[in-house]
Enzyme design. Structure first.
Site, mmCIF file in Angstrom:
data_model
loop_
_atom_site.group_PDB
_atom_site.id
_atom_site.type_symbol
_atom_site.label_atom_id
_atom_site.label_comp_id
_atom_site.label_asym_id
_atom_site.label_seq_id
_atom_site.Cartn_x
_atom_site.Cartn_y
_atom_site.Cartn_z
ATOM 1 N N HIS A 144 25.142 20.842 0.816
ATOM 2 C CA HIS A 144 24.104 20.511 1.803
ATOM 3 C C HIS A 144 23.024 21.591 1.714
ATOM 4 O O HIS A 144 23.335 22.781 1.629
ATOM 5 C CB HIS A 144 24.698 20.451 3.216
ATOM 6 C CG HIS A 144 23.748 19.833 4.202
ATOM 7 N ND1 HIS A 144 22.650 20.513 4.668
ATOM 8 C CD2 HIS A 144 23.706 18.601 4.765
ATOM 9 C CE1 HIS A 144 21.967 19.724 5.494
ATOM 10 N NE2 HIS A 144 22.591 18.553 5.564
ATOM 11 N N GLU A 192 19.408 13.430 -0.481
ATOM 12 C CA GLU A 192 18.764 14.001 0.702
ATOM 13 C C GLU A 192 17.516 14.780 0.283
ATOM 14 O O GLU A 192 17.638 15.947 -0.155
ATOM 15 C CB GLU A 192 19.716 14.967 1.405
ATOM 16 C CG GLU A 192 20.930 14.299 1.997
ATOM 17 C CD GLU A 192 21.322 14.978 3.307
ATOM 18 O OE1 GLU A 192 21.426 14.281 4.308
ATOM 19 O OE2 GLU A 192 21.488 16.207 3.326
HETATM 20 C C1 PEP Z 1 21.575 16.043 7.464
HETATM 21 O O1 PEP Z 1 22.178 16.716 8.285
HETATM 22 O O2 PEP Z 1 21.976 15.955 6.303
HETATM 23 C C2 PEP Z 1 20.349 15.359 7.879
HETATM 24 C C3 PEP Z 1 19.841 14.453 7.095
HETATM 25 O O3 PEP Z 1 19.829 15.734 9.093
HETATM 26 P P1 PEP Z 1 18.687 14.937 9.905
HETATM 27 O O4 PEP Z 1 19.157 13.518 10.041
HETATM 28 O O5 PEP Z 1 18.586 15.631 11.206
HETATM 29 O O6 PEP Z 1 17.436 14.995 9.083
#
Ligand code: PEP
Length: 305
Positions: free
Chosen positions: A134, A220
């Site tokens: 992450h 992400e």
């Molecule tokens: C995450 O924690 O991976 C994330 C995408 O957070 P958020 O939804 O707050 O952007």
């Protein structure tokens, strides 16, 4: 957004007939844009990442509130990721109704690794999933501006650490959720596809096809995490489709069809429906919105539809 091929709309789910023939797969520009078996067989996946929020008691209360909305892990497979010290509390609260996920796992088995938690320890408290790489862990302490995107490249060891974390998960029956994604600098240079491919090829170097089919890959974009900026459904779909293509190239089309790819980055009750209806997005990694039971339930319901 729907895809039209020669006047025939390619559906997000279900079957498609083209000139009277049932199609198994539609490949457009080298990318699988639709596949009957894949859509039929890939189960959706949602993870609520609570980050460093909620004490032991508050975690139990939040888990109870989420359960009270009717959210469960039947479909989509749904897991909660509380802080490490609260994993046991949440596992005991949700029982088999929801999965429990760690926000981190060590690459080491055990020993002098202050502050870390091993896969065996996680498994022992009923945790069956773990988030790996992450961005808030990997780039901890660096401001978004300072993250140039070269950290993993220059600290080659990071990929060895990821390989170790994946290995530990598989040895302890923990499903890894491997994050990948570019920061704003990389996207602005239009290098996001190359970067994500590089991350995947390096991170998965020691992983077999059987293993990759069991993992979850979370695309992400770092610029969208916790910022309120969301990738458009088209941008998110383009990258999740790219991830699937890379996996297909590395492991064959069956693994590419099977692996679940989810999107994370400011997904919320308003935008979830459109993001989750994209062909190659099998679910979501949800931060902020997962702390609000009603919003998390809306996302979960958007998926079930
Ligand atoms: C995450 O924690 O991976 C994330 C995408 O957070 P958020 O939804 O707050 O952007």
């Amino acid at each position: 957004m729907s895809l039209i091929v020669n006047g025939t709309e390619i559906p997000a789910t279900g079957t498609i007939k083209f000139n009277g023939v049932s199609l198994e797969k539609v490949i457009f520009d080298g990318v699988i844009v639709w596949s009957k078996e894949a859509i039929m067989s890939r189960k959706g996946f949602l993870c609520g990442n609570w980050k460093m929020n909620k004490t032991w008691d508050e975690s139990i209360a939040l888990a109870q509130e989420i359960l009270a909305t009717g959210v469960n892990t039947t479909n989509p497979e749904t897991v909660l990721a509380p802080a490490t010290c609260n994993l046991k509390a949440v596992a005991d609260t949700v029982g088999t109704n929801l999965g429990v996920c760690s926000q981190f796992v060590s690459n080491a088995t055990n020993g002098a690794y202050t502050g870390q938690v091993s896969a065996a320890m996680l498994a022992n408290v009923g945790c069956k999933y773990a988030i790996i790489n992450h961005s808030e862990t990997t780039y901890f302490g660096l401001t978004p501006e300072a993250v140039t995107g070269n950290e993993q490249a220059s600290f080659y060891n990071n990929f060895n650490i990821i390989a170790g974390q994946l290995g530990q998960c598989f040895q302890n029956n923990i499903t890894p959720i491997l994050c990948c994604g570019e920061n704003l600098t990389i996207r602005e240079k239009w290098a996001h596809k190359t970067w994500v491919e590089y991350q995947l090829r390096m991170s998965l170097a020691s992983i077999t096809a059987d293993q990759v089919e069991k993992m979850i890959i979370a695309y992400e974009p770092i610029w969208a995490i916790g910022t309120g900026k969301t990738a458009t459904p088209a941008e998110a779909e383009e990258m999740c489709s790219h991830v699937r293509t890379v996996i297909s190239e590395m492991y064959g089309s069956s693994a590419g069809d099977q692996v679940r790819i989810i999107y994370g980055g400011s997904m919320n009750a308003k935008n979830a429906s459109e993001l989750l209806s994209q062909t190659n997005i099998d679910g979501g990694l949800i931060g902020g919105a997962s702390l609000k039971p009603a919003d998390f339930a809306t996302i979960w319901n958007a998926f079930s539809k």
